[in-house]
Design an enzyme around this catalytic site. Structure first.
Site, PDB file in Angstrom:
ATOM      1  N   GLY A  63      -1.618 -15.877  46.031  1.00 58.38           N
ATOM      2  CA  GLY A  63      -1.155 -14.748  45.236  1.00 58.38           C
ATOM      3  C   GLY A  63      -2.200 -14.131  44.340  1.00 58.38           C
ATOM      4  O   GLY A  63      -1.919 -13.143  43.660  1.00 58.38           O
ATOM      5  N   ASP A 176       6.484 -14.926  58.030  1.00 58.26           N
ATOM      6  CA  ASP A 176       6.348 -13.810  57.087  1.00 58.26           C
ATOM      7  C   ASP A 176       5.400 -12.727  57.589  1.00 58.26           C
ATOM      8  O   ASP A 176       5.278 -11.655  56.991  1.00 58.26           O
ATOM      9  CB  ASP A 176       5.883 -14.307  55.718  1.00 58.26           C
ATOM     10  CG  ASP A 176       4.508 -14.990  55.756  1.00 58.26           C
ATOM     11  OD1 ASP A 176       3.812 -14.903  56.789  1.00 58.26           O
ATOM     12  OD2 ASP A 176       4.145 -15.617  54.748  1.00 58.26           O
ATOM     13  N   HIS A 179       0.745 -14.654  56.609  1.00 55.77           N
ATOM     14  CA  HIS A 179      -0.116 -15.835  56.527  1.00 55.77           C
ATOM     15  C   HIS A 179      -0.316 -16.457  57.909  1.00 55.77           C
ATOM     16  O   HIS A 179       0.663 -16.735  58.612  1.00 55.77           O
ATOM     17  CB  HIS A 179       0.502 -16.862  55.574  1.00 55.77           C
ATOM     18  CG  HIS A 179       0.649 -16.352  54.182  1.00 55.77           C
ATOM     19  ND1 HIS A 179       1.842 -15.833  53.700  1.00 55.77           N
ATOM     20  CD2 HIS A 179      -0.242 -16.245  53.172  1.00 55.77           C
ATOM     21  CE1 HIS A 179       1.672 -15.443  52.451  1.00 55.77           C
ATOM     22  NE2 HIS A 179       0.414 -15.678  52.116  1.00 55.77           N
TER      23      HIS A 179
END
Length: 201
Positions: A63, A176, A179
């Site tokens: 993040g 997702d 990744h």
């Protein structure tokens, strides 16, 4: 009668092992995959296989943005005194729609700080999916080359080459679609290694 004291044996001086500092985000922090299967961990094994005396310090945080990396870098430089700094940041800036000028300024500042500390710098470039808009994507991709050229730093043009640009781009990604899976990380290392090897002492 006086006995002469034996002089203490001195250990032969050995230069310190060079440190490769990786400053990255989730792509380098093994997000969603088993520990030890990410490209940074594989890099340490690659160094051993190549009989190159160097140590990898992974300072990547899932993040993280270029602003976060810029804030963390000074302390990391003091702690590790790296010979090489790999900057793998910027993707989260784009995902959040942050101003490109800010991303560029942060990359410039990090590159300059690392070089002033005596390290060589490798920038890991990134590209965006088409749905972010062609103009924004092109400008974002160009940032990395611009910063590398301005500071004469090394560049991997696209960290996910062979992973995100294949005929089935979802095959090597987690659900997702952001990744990479563990099987993609040897490919990522293959993108980084040829350039990184040239920077090692």
């Amino acid at each position: 009668m006086r006995l002469a004291l034996a002089a203490p044996q001195q250990r032969p001086w050995r230069p310190p092992i060079p440190v490769i500092l990786v400053l990255g985000d989730s792509l380098s922090a093994e997000y969603g995959i088993a520990r030890g299967s990410g490209w940074v961990a594989l890099l340490q094994h690659k160094l051993a296989d190549e009989k190159i005396a160097a140590q990898v310090a992974n300072a990547s945080i899932s993040g993280d943005t270029t602003s976060g990396g810029r804030a963390r870098l000074p302390a990391l430089l003091k702690k590790h005194h790296p010979a090489v700094v790999v900057i793998e940041l910027g993707g989260n800036d784009a995902l959040r729609g942050l101003p490109l000028a800010m991303t560029e300024a942060n990359l410039n500042a990090m590159t300059q700080a690392a070089q002033q500390a005596g390290a060589k710098v490798l920038l890991a470039g990134m590209q965006l999916p088409p749905n972010y808009g062609a103009q924004y994507g092109q400008r974002f991709e160009a940032l990395f080359a611009q910063v590398a050229q301005a500071h004469q730093a090394a560049l991997v043009p696209f960290l996910l080459k062979g992973v995100a640009d294949g005929p089935d781009p979802t095959r090597l990604f987690q659900p997702d679609r952001i990744h990479p899976v563990a099987a993609a990380h040897p490919i990522i290392l293959g993108n980084v290694w040829p350039t990184l090897k040239t920077l090692l002492p």
